[in-house]
Every structure is written in C-alpha cells, then in structure tokens.
Design a protein around this motif. Structure first.
Motif, short mmCIF file in Angstrom:
data_model
loop_
_atom_site.label_atom_id
_atom_site.label_comp_id
_atom_site.label_asym_id
_atom_site.label_seq_id
_atom_site.Cartn_x
_atom_site.Cartn_y
_atom_site.Cartn_z
N GLU A 325 0.82 -1.20 0.00
CA GLU A 325 0.00 0.00 0.00
C GLU A 325 0.86 1.26 0.00
O GLU A 325 0.54 2.24 -0.67
CB GLU A 325 -0.93 0.00 1.21
CG GLU A 325 -2.01 -1.07 1.14
CD GLU A 325 -3.04 -0.94 2.26
OE1 GLU A 325 -3.92 -0.08 2.16
OE2 GLU A 325 -2.91 -1.69 3.24
N SER A 334 -2.50 6.98 -5.16
CA SER A 334 -3.80 6.41 -4.83
C SER A 334 -3.61 4.95 -4.42
O SER A 334 -2.55 4.36 -4.68
CB SER A 334 -4.76 6.50 -6.01
OG SER A 334 -4.25 5.78 -7.13
N ASN A 335 -4.64 4.36 -3.82
CA ASN A 335 -4.51 3.03 -3.23
C ASN A 335 -5.75 2.18 -3.50
O ASN A 335 -6.68 2.14 -2.68
CB ASN A 335 -4.26 3.17 -1.72
CG ASN A 335 -4.14 1.83 -1.02
OD1 ASN A 335 -4.07 0.78 -1.65
ND2 ASN A 335 -4.13 1.87 0.30
N PRO A 336 -5.80 1.49 -4.64
CA PRO A 336 -6.96 0.63 -4.93
C PRO A 336 -7.07 -0.58 -4.01
O PRO A 336 -8.14 -1.15 -3.87
CB PRO A 336 -6.73 0.21 -6.39
CG PRO A 336 -5.25 0.34 -6.60
CD PRO A 336 -4.82 1.49 -5.75
N SER A 410 -13.38 -3.14 -7.55
CA SER A 410 -12.38 -3.28 -8.60
C SER A 410 -12.96 -2.94 -9.97
O SER A 410 -12.31 -2.30 -10.80
CB SER A 410 -11.83 -4.71 -8.60
OG SER A 410 -10.85 -4.88 -9.61
N GLN A 413 -13.05 0.66 -10.30
CA GLN A 413 -11.73 1.28 -10.07
C GLN A 413 -11.75 2.28 -8.91
O GLN A 413 -11.25 3.40 -9.01
CB GLN A 413 -11.23 1.94 -11.35
CG GLN A 413 -11.06 0.96 -12.49
CD GLN A 413 -10.54 1.59 -13.77
OE1 GLN A 413 -10.74 2.78 -14.00
NE2 GLN A 413 -9.87 0.81 -14.58
N GLU A 415 -10.51 3.96 -5.61
CA GLU A 415 -9.15 4.15 -5.10
C GLU A 415 -9.15 5.10 -3.91
O GLU A 415 -9.78 6.15 -3.93
CB GLU A 415 -8.24 4.72 -6.20
CG GLU A 415 -8.09 3.80 -7.40
CD GLU A 415 -7.25 4.44 -8.50
OE1 GLU A 415 -7.28 5.70 -8.60
OE2 GLU A 415 -6.59 3.72 -9.25
N TYR A 430 -11.96 8.90 0.92
CA TYR A 430 -12.72 8.95 -0.34
C TYR A 430 -13.56 10.23 -0.41
O TYR A 430 -14.68 10.22 -0.92
CB TYR A 430 -13.62 7.72 -0.46
CG TYR A 430 -12.84 6.42 -0.48
CD1 TYR A 430 -12.47 5.81 -1.68
CD2 TYR A 430 -12.46 5.81 0.71
CE1 TYR A 430 -11.75 4.63 -1.70
CE2 TYR A 430 -11.73 4.63 0.70
CZ TYR A 430 -11.38 4.05 -0.50
OH TYR A 430 -10.65 2.88 -0.50
#
Length: 470
Positions: A325, A334-336, A410, A413, A415, A430
């Motif tokens: 991460e 960013s961190n999906p 997912s 998308q 993130e 977010y």
C-alpha cells in the motif's frame, strides 16, 4: 474503571499460567500479545470468560487476546504496572526466536518495523483526502471560487502536509528498523535521511525524466530514494546488525566516535551502490506484479483479494500488505488495494451482525453486536475470533460478501487517497467523487454477508451442537 481493568488483567495473568509463564507482553491496535513460555498452561475457557475479552488464540509464537481498539492500550498499561511487560527487547526477541516457524517470525518482524510508522501515513492520507475535497471545483463553487482563485501559498502549505511523510519515508523506516533490530534509532534516522539527501537526484524527478541518475564506477546508477521502502528496510536491518557487532569490538573509550562513524560510512556506501539499486529494482518488480493483479479485467482482482484478505488476518501475515500500500501511494498517489479489502472487513461485520440479531443467547448477542460494530469501524478481530470463525459458516459468508464487494470496487476502479483506515472511518480517504460508490460497495458487502449468514450461516441449533461437541 481502572480498578476493573486491573482486576481483568490479574484474571488474565492467572488464566495464562501466572507471571512465571509470561516472557513479555506487547500490543497492537486490538490485541494484547503475550509471549508465553509454555502454551499448555493456558486455560482457554477461563480467558474467554474474562470480562472485555472478545476472543483469544495462539498464533505466530504468541498468545493473542483481543480487547479491541482503545481498550487494549489500557490493559497493557495495567499489565506494565503489575510488572509483566518489563522484559527487555532483546529478551523478547530471544524468546520469539524459539516460537513460530521462520515465515511467521519474518512476518512478525516485518510488522514490528512498519506498524509504528502507520499513524503518520494515516494522517497523510487524511490530509490528501481533505485537500482533494476542499480543492474540488464543486466545493470551491459553494464559496464563489474557482481553482485559479486558490492562493499558491495555500497549495504549498497543503503539499507540506501531504508530501513530507513520503518524501522522508526512508528515514522513518530506517529509524524503525534500527529500533527493532537493536541498533541506535538516531543512526537509523540519519542513514535514512542520507538516502534522500537533496544532493542526490530526486527519485520523482528521475521517474519523470526531468533528472538523470548519477553514475559511479561507470555502471552503477545512484539516485535518491524518496518514497522507497525496501532499500531503507534492508539498510536499517544490516546497519543495526553491523552497529551491534562494532560495539562488541570497539573499546568503550572510542565507541562514541568510532561506532557511529563506521556504521554510517559503511552503510551509506552499501546503500547507495549495492542495496539501493538491487532493492529498488526488486521493489519495482513487486509493484508491477501488484499493479498487474489490481488491473486484472472484469473485477477479478477485487473478487480474489476481497475474498481471501480476511483469511490472512487470521494468520497475522496481513501486515505485509502495508509495504504494497505504501508503494502504491508513493508511485501513483492512490490506493486501490484499500478499497477492496475494506469490503472484506465490512462483510465480516455484516456476518457478525446477523448472528447477533438472530441468536436468542444473551451472551452471544452481547458479544456479536459490539463485535460487528467494531468491524464496521475497521477492526475485524473481535468479530472473526469471537463470533464468525467460532461457528465457521458466518466467517465463510463474510468471505463471500467480501469477494462480492471487492469485485464491484475493482470493477469501478475505486481508489483511496491513503491507507490503514477502512470501513466507516475509511470514508475520510474517499472525500471526492468516489464517496457514494465507497459507501455503496461496503453496504453491499455487508448486506450480502448478513443475508447469507441469516439464511444459511447460523442458527441457535448450530450453536448448541457445537457446544455439545466441544
């Protein structure tokens, strides 16, 4: 309240075999981690019946007692006052070497290095989220402003808040690694700062093609390691070991001068010319593999990660994902991964909530409902170990819910702007156009797990049969 906590800790000490059976005590966000000398002396039933205990299990060489966030800190303080948490770090490490397999010990050590720096990364992620919210055109429009109206000095101020931790990340990691492996943390800080010295080409600028690496000996590329993880981790590990060996050999009269001098000289040479290039290359391979998985089509990555992540929480090896991460945030901003795993967390909360509402057992209801609330705040251990895993099927239904939520996250998308906070508090990562979708996927994951658990995953008859069998 303090008296109650003291009584609880005393009962716990007795239930795990007394002070003489405790080598050391530490804690993480939710669990009191007790290094015991003989696990056969633990009275599991007595521990689970102690007030405020939400579950307990033996894993990775430690007996881990779940109290929940906030409460665990108070229990640790009481344990310290009673004299059971005063083993030296070296004693704890020696005891840890005897317990758990090599993989478990490695993961535990990896977590020990990264867990202390997570709070500043959480704060950085929140700053990123707030900046993203406040600088949105729609939000600025409420005040009659446009992005062009935002003062440059204000932008600079927000960059100080959001960029500092990642720019100097090697210093934080090297400090923590020296601390964990028995070196001098101040030497670790300086070594880490050397890796991001302004005299070296900035890693971000090299990546953008604005700057060129320095070339030594005709073939070794040298750059700064802003935002990198592995080079600082390996340098901190080797540097601490090297420093400890020096202290054994350097006369005490010269130790103050010679040991720091040689440690920094040797380690910066190794870090820039060998460790850095090799580990940075490996880091890029790991990152590329992670990104490839996260970019798998049709939401496949979310389905897989969302389903299996909470299985890894049971083993305790989920801390290894902190590294991934951090790399995602450093490389892409960013961190999906966060968006996917938070669905698995919410789903376990949904499963525990179904058990709590469906059961007629007052004791189970009193355990399941608070545990589900804890999961909705991002801490799943009470729900998993106290409720879902105990009856097995609720845990499986939670995994399914996590897979469904992760699949949707997912597919669209989703993130995060940061890391380490999930579920309800994760909304703060977010605070942009994604916020509605974030809430929806978490509610969906929880709803799927809740429905499946209610219909197929739990009944009081199942509880009675399990109790008879045990």
């Amino acid at each position: 309240m303090a008296a109650d906590n003291k009584k609880i800790v005393k009962e716990l000490i007795e239930a795990v075999g007394g002070k003489e059976n405790i080598a050391s005590v530490s804690h993480c966000a939710t669990r009191l981690r007790i290094m015991v000398r003989d696990k056969e002396k633990i009275d599991q039933d007595s521990v689970e019946n102690i007030d405020k205990v939400k579950g307990a299990f033996y894993n990775s060489g430690q007996y881990q007692v779940i109290f929940g966030t906030g409460t665990v800190n108070k229990m640790y303080e009481e344990a310290s006052k009673l004299g059971v948490a005063e083993s030296t770090s070296s004693e704890q490490k020696q005891e840890a070497k005897k317990q758990g397999n090599m993989f478990q010990r490695a993961i535990r050590t990896f977590g020990d290095v990264f867990v202390p720096i997570i709070p500043v990364l959480v704060a950085t992620g929140l700053f990123m989220g707030l900046r993203g919210l406040l600088l949105q055109e729609a939000v600025l429009g409420w005040f009659g402003l446009t992005p062009e109206d935002v003062p440059a000095n204000l932008i600079t101020f927000t960059q100080v808040l959001t960029d500092t931790a990642f720019a100097f990340l090697p210093a934080l990691i090297a400090w923590s690694a020296f601390r964990v492996f028995g070196g001098s943390p101040i030497i670790g800080i300086v070594l880490g700062l050397m890796l991001v010295n302004p005299s070296l080409p900035n890693a971000y600028e090299v990546g953008e093609g604005v700057a060129e690496p320095l070339t030594f000996f005709g073939f070794i590329p040298v750059i700064g390691y802003q935002g990198s993880v592995l080079p600082a981790f390996i340098a901190g590990w080797l540097g601490a070991l090297f420093e400890k060996q020096l202290r054994k050999r350097v006369p005490e009269a010269l130790d103050l001068i010679v040991t720091p001098f040689l440690t920094l000289l040797v380690m910066i040479f190794l870090s820039l010319f060998f460790i850095g290039p090799v580990m940075h290359g490996l880091e890029n391979i790991v990152l590329s593999g992670t990104v490839a998985l996260l970019e798998a089509p049709f939401g496949i990555s979310g389905l897989i990660i969302g389903f299996f992540h909470q299985v890894l929480v049971i083993t305790g090896v989920h801390h290894v994902f902190n590294f991934l991460e951090i790399q995602l945030l450093e490389q892409f901003g960013s961190n999906p991964f966060n968006a996917i795993i938070t669905c698995g967390i919410a789903a376990q909360g949904g499963a525990a909530l179904a058990v709590g509402l469906k059961t007629k057992s007052k004791k189970l209801k009193a355990l399941a409902l608070p545990s589900s609330f804890s999961a909705f705040l991002g801490i799943t251990e009470p729900a998993i170990f106290g409720v879902n895993l105990r009856y097995v099927k609720p845990f499986l239904m939670g995994l399914i819910g996590g897979g469904v939520g992760g699949f949707i996250a997912s597919l669209f998308q989703l993130e995060a702007t940061g890391m380490a906070i999930t579920a309800g508090p994760g909304i703060l990562l977010y605070l942009n156009e994604q916020i509605i979708l974030y809430i929806v996927v978490n509610l969906l994951a929880a709803a799927v797990a809740f429905t499946l658990t209610w219909l197929f995953g739990y009944s009081d008859k199942m509880k009675e049969e399990l109790e008879k069998a045990s």
